[in-house]
Scaffold this active site. Structure first.
Site: not given
Length: 223
Positions: A7, A32, A34, A36, A65, A67, A136, A174
């Protein structure tokens, strides 16, 4: 197929391009990413410009991913900037079925993610429509948290559902992955291992090679 998915949330952004090349050289296939938004989760990370920039320099599989609240608003944008898969949160969308359909129509792999408190039953009806499920194993939004032991049962439950229905769905985990929990999640049924500080703290190349050896050893024991 087992994959280590580092990540980049834990990367040194002053050296991001250099570190991504180190990951590739060490044998990493998946990255990966993320995203957000400061709404669905408290933190804000990065978005399309960063992904577009690193996409030009990397052949790795970009595992994005989201979020973010109402992720269906951004599917096309993230595909255009280089995502190879997009995972949304079941809790973040009023219509996860539509979001998954939009992802698949865009020609990339689709994933659904659940927070630690969300039961597997909430997404069981979606399993036949997705390529991966992300469990998660910490509260989403922050790196460096401790693995939540209750999540192991959720991984096992998912593995049983997927195997019983003979579905081609991968299980990703994760949060809180380290030397102690890596074997736990793999034995429970996960095959896509997201790791942040476990990968990026210290000597990056050494860490990756060490983790890949551990994954290979555990996978051989499971076969």
């Amino acid at each position: 197929m087992y994959q280590l998915c580092p990540s980049i949330l834990s990367a040194d952004f002053n050296r991001l391009g250099e570190q991504i090349k180190t990951l590739e050289k060490a044998g990493v296939k998946w990255l990966h990413i993320d995203v957000m938004d400061g709404d669905f989760v408290p933190s804000i990370s990065f978005g399309m410009p960063v992904i577009r920039s690193i996409r030009r320099e990397s052949e790795m599989f970009f595992d994005v991913h989201l979020m973010v609240t109402a992720p269906e608003r951004y599917i096309q944008d993230f595909v255009k900037c280089g995502a190879d898969s997009i995972t949304i949160h079941a809790e973040a969308s009023d219509d996860p079925e539509l979001a998954i359909e939009l992802i698949k129509d865009a020609g990339v792999k689709a994933g659904i993610s659940i927070k630690p408190a969300t039961p597997v039953n909430d997404i069981s009806h979606l399993l036949e429509d997705v390529d991966l499920v992300l469990v998660m194993t910490v509260q989403p939004g922050f790196g460096g948290q401790k693995y939540l032991d209750d999540c192991t049962e959720k991984i096992q439950e998912l593995r049983e559902l997927i195997d019983n229905e003979n579905l081609n769905v991968e299980i990703q985990v994760d949060g809180g992955i380290n030397d102690d929990t890596l074997e736990t999640v793999m034995k429970a049924g996960a095959n896509l291992i997201v790791a942040g500080s476990y990968v990026f703290s210290g000597d990056l190349e050494h860490n990756v090679k060490n983790i890949l050896r551990k994954i290979d050893k555990i996978s051989q024991e499971l076969d």
